[in-house]
Design a protein around this motif. Sequence first.
Motif, PDB file in Angstrom:
ATOM      1  N   LEU A 226       0.846  -1.216   0.000  1.00 31.53           N
ATOM      2  CA  LEU A 226       0.000   0.000   0.000  1.00 31.53           C
ATOM      3  C   LEU A 226       0.875   1.257   0.000  1.00 31.53           C
ATOM      4  CD1 LEU A 226      -2.811  -1.011   2.546  1.00 31.53           C
ATOM      5  CD2 LEU A 226      -3.075  -0.529   0.102  1.00 31.53           C
ATOM      6  N   ILE A 227       1.918   1.219   0.791  1.00 29.54           N
ATOM      7  CA  ILE A 227       2.829   2.383   0.822  1.00 29.54           C
ATOM      8  C   ILE A 227       3.465   2.595  -0.546  1.00 29.54           C
ATOM      9  CG2 ILE A 227       5.049   3.149   1.727  1.00 29.54           C
ATOM     10  CD1 ILE A 227       4.226   2.035   4.465  1.00 29.54           C
ATOM     11  N   ALA A 228       3.868   1.510  -1.190  1.00 30.78           N
ATOM     12  CA  ALA A 228       4.479   1.631  -2.515  1.00 30.78           C
ATOM     13  C   ALA A 228       3.491   2.227  -3.509  1.00 30.78           C
ATOM     14  CB  ALA A 228       4.941   0.259  -2.997  1.00 30.78           C
TER      15      ALA A 228
ATOM     16  N   LYS B  88       0.955   4.130  -2.825  1.00 29.86           N
ATOM     17  CA  LYS B  88       0.722   5.550  -2.491  1.00 29.86           C
ATOM     18  C   LYS B  88       1.881   6.418  -2.974  1.00 29.86           C
ATOM     19  CE  LYS B  88      -3.055   5.475   0.239  1.00 29.86           C
ATOM     20  NZ  LYS B  88      -4.182   6.414   0.256  1.00 29.86           N
ATOM     21  N   LEU B  89       3.092   5.908  -2.800  1.00 32.20           N
ATOM     22  CA  LEU B  89       4.246   6.725  -3.207  1.00 32.20           C
ATOM     23  C   LEU B  89       4.318   6.893  -4.733  1.00 32.20           C
ATOM     24  CD1 LEU B  89       7.041   5.513  -0.757  1.00 32.20           C
ATOM     25  CD2 LEU B  89       5.674   7.606  -0.673  1.00 32.20           C
ATOM     26  N   GLU B  90       3.720   5.946  -5.461  1.00 28.94           N
ATOM     27  CA  GLU B  90       3.685   6.099  -6.919  1.00 28.94           C
ATOM     28  C   GLU B  90       2.779   7.261  -7.332  1.00 28.94           C
ATOM     29  OE1 GLU B  90       5.290   4.496  -9.251  1.00 28.94           O
ATOM     30  OE2 GLU B  90       6.272   2.932  -8.072  1.00 28.94           O
ATOM     31  N   GLN B  91       1.884   7.628  -6.425  1.00 29.33           N
ATOM     32  CA  GLN B  91       0.924   8.688  -6.756  1.00 29.33           C
ATOM     33  C   GLN B  91       1.415  10.080  -6.352  1.00 29.33           C
ATOM     34  OE1 GLN B  91      -2.566   7.456  -4.581  1.00 29.33           O
ATOM     35  NE2 GLN B  91      -2.710   5.483  -5.621  1.00 29.33           N
ATOM     36  N   LEU B  92       2.639  10.145  -5.937  1.00 29.03           N
ATOM     37  CA  LEU B  92       3.142  11.442  -5.470  1.00 29.03           C
ATOM     38  C   LEU B  92       3.084  12.492  -6.569  1.00 29.03           C
ATOM     39  CD1 LEU B  92       6.291  10.528  -3.364  1.00 29.03           C
ATOM     40  CD2 LEU B  92       4.292  11.799  -2.577  1.00 29.03           C
ATOM     41  N   ALA B  93       2.707  13.681  -6.173  1.00 30.51           N
ATOM     42  CA  ALA B  93       2.767  14.802  -7.122  1.00 30.51           C
ATOM     43  C   ALA B  93       4.228  15.191  -7.298  1.00 30.51           C
ATOM     44  CB  ALA B  93       1.966  15.985  -6.582  1.00 30.51           C
ATOM     45  N   PRO B  94       4.640  15.446  -8.533  1.00 35.90           N
ATOM     46  CA  PRO B  94       6.073  15.639  -8.792  1.00 35.90           C
ATOM     47  C   PRO B  94       6.595  17.048  -8.537  1.00 35.90           C
ATOM     48  CG  PRO B  94       4.853  15.639 -10.837  1.00 35.90           C
ATOM     49  CD  PRO B  94       3.846  15.407  -9.763  1.00 35.90           C
ATOM     50  N   LEU B  95       5.920  17.841  -7.768  1.00 39.69           N
ATOM     51  CA  LEU B  95       6.396  19.193  -7.434  1.00 39.69           C
ATOM     52  C   LEU B  95       6.710  20.020  -8.691  1.00 39.69           C
ATOM     53  CD1 LEU B  95       8.864  18.223  -4.560  1.00 39.69           C
ATOM     54  CD2 LEU B  95       6.499  19.003  -4.333  1.00 39.69           C
TER      55      LEU B  95
ATOM     56  N   MET C  24      11.043  12.808 -10.832  1.00 38.41           N
ATOM     57  CA  MET C  24      10.924  13.497  -9.545  1.00 38.41           C
ATOM     58  C   MET C  24      10.240  12.605  -8.516  1.00 38.41           C
ATOM     59  SD  MET C  24      11.653  15.931  -7.713  1.00 38.41           S
ATOM     60  CE  MET C  24      11.565  17.649  -7.336  1.00 38.41           C
TER      61      MET C  24
ATOM     62  N   VAL D 247       9.326  -0.605  -1.893  1.00 38.31           N
ATOM     63  CA  VAL D 247       8.766   0.172  -3.007  1.00 38.31           C
ATOM     64  C   VAL D 247       9.352  -0.270  -4.337  1.00 38.31           C
ATOM     65  CG1 VAL D 247       8.440   2.503  -3.908  1.00 38.31           C
ATOM     66  CG2 VAL D 247       8.436   2.137  -1.446  1.00 38.31           C
TER      67      VAL D 247
END
Lengths: 221, 180
Positions: A10-12, A14-21, B35, B142
């Motif tokens: 689940l953490i992985a 979620k981290l794939e969905q990070l906004a790229p700033l 990023m 990850v």
Amino acid sequence: MNERLTYESLIAAKLEQLAPLPALADDIWARISADLDREMPTDESEAPSGGGPSLPGTGGMLWPGLGALLLAVAGLLYWYSQRSGIPVPAPSPQSVPADARPASSLPADTGSPKGIYQQPAAVARPVEAMPVPLADSAAAPSTGKLPPPVLPLPDDSRPQPAASASQEPPPGQPPATAGDKASPPPAIDTPIKKKPRGVTGISNNDYRIVPDKKDSARKKN
Amino acid sequence: MNTPDEDIQLIIDGCIANSRKAQELLYRQFYGFAMTVAMRYSRDEMDAADILSHAFVKVFKSIQQYDAARGSFHAWLKRIVVNEGLDHIKARNRFDSPAELDQAEEVPVDHTVVEQMSAGDILQLVQKLPPATHAVFVMYAVEGYNHREIAERLNISEGTSKWHLSEARKTLQQLLQSHR
């Protein structure tokens, strides 16, 4: 046995969905571009692309143009030096008799006011270029070249030649006149020899038609 | 009309020719993806920016080594960014561990808490881990590396890698419990 746990998956995800700033994109590219300019310079980056000291339209013509300009200036200076004369050291009066000076060394109009005296252009012309015959060939220097003419200086402020003003001429030589402010040097009365024209041995008289007898002296029929 | 892969290859060709415009085009096209990868290995945004800028400079300096027949450009780029992130961590931290484990501990965590958290909150949680532990956790949980691969990449033993993973799980359990 090491396998990903459920919450780790689940953490992985979620981290794939990070906004790229996205706000940082331009700043980061500026740093990358600066690094690339330093480590991998390109022709594009060497050329001024924005705000640089560019000369639009000149490109590769700048240096050839400067070279041509320099050449032109050098040529002009050379021509001017040939025409108006480079500062020539004044010769000693012993070596240049007064009557051997070219006609161009005639003094300026003494009626002209002081301070506005201007050296005639022809006066300072190099001696080699002046076809002035010598009245006295014995007075010519041994080098075969005429010494530069000595000009009278009506203005007191002009520098005096070191050797001409204070030295007495040796006996048998005409007095020096280069530093003589009161009296200008005598004019050269030696006529300039003209280059002969036409066929040698024929004078103007040969072209004159003179009748053997006057018409009045002829017998009338 | 070119396919996306053909378009990318054209841009890559421009990058090989050291065209600054092509390099910027490639950077802009893959910025979001790269990023996201960089942020997993960073402590904060500035850290991620450092990782990303260094990674892209390496990409452009070695782009002629990229071979499309051996894999996608995404995979090649990701490998470079991950390596840069790990180098970034290794330069500032030690991966030594007080013990080596034969097997990483499995710590029970209520995954419903994770489901309710946003991606940003998860990232902040992971970034609270000690740097070496953080790196091992991200690589394992990850990126999907196994302990042997992690040990090779970080030049540590597998037991040390397992110890860091166990530490990460315990710390995250505590953090997630406090996040309820």
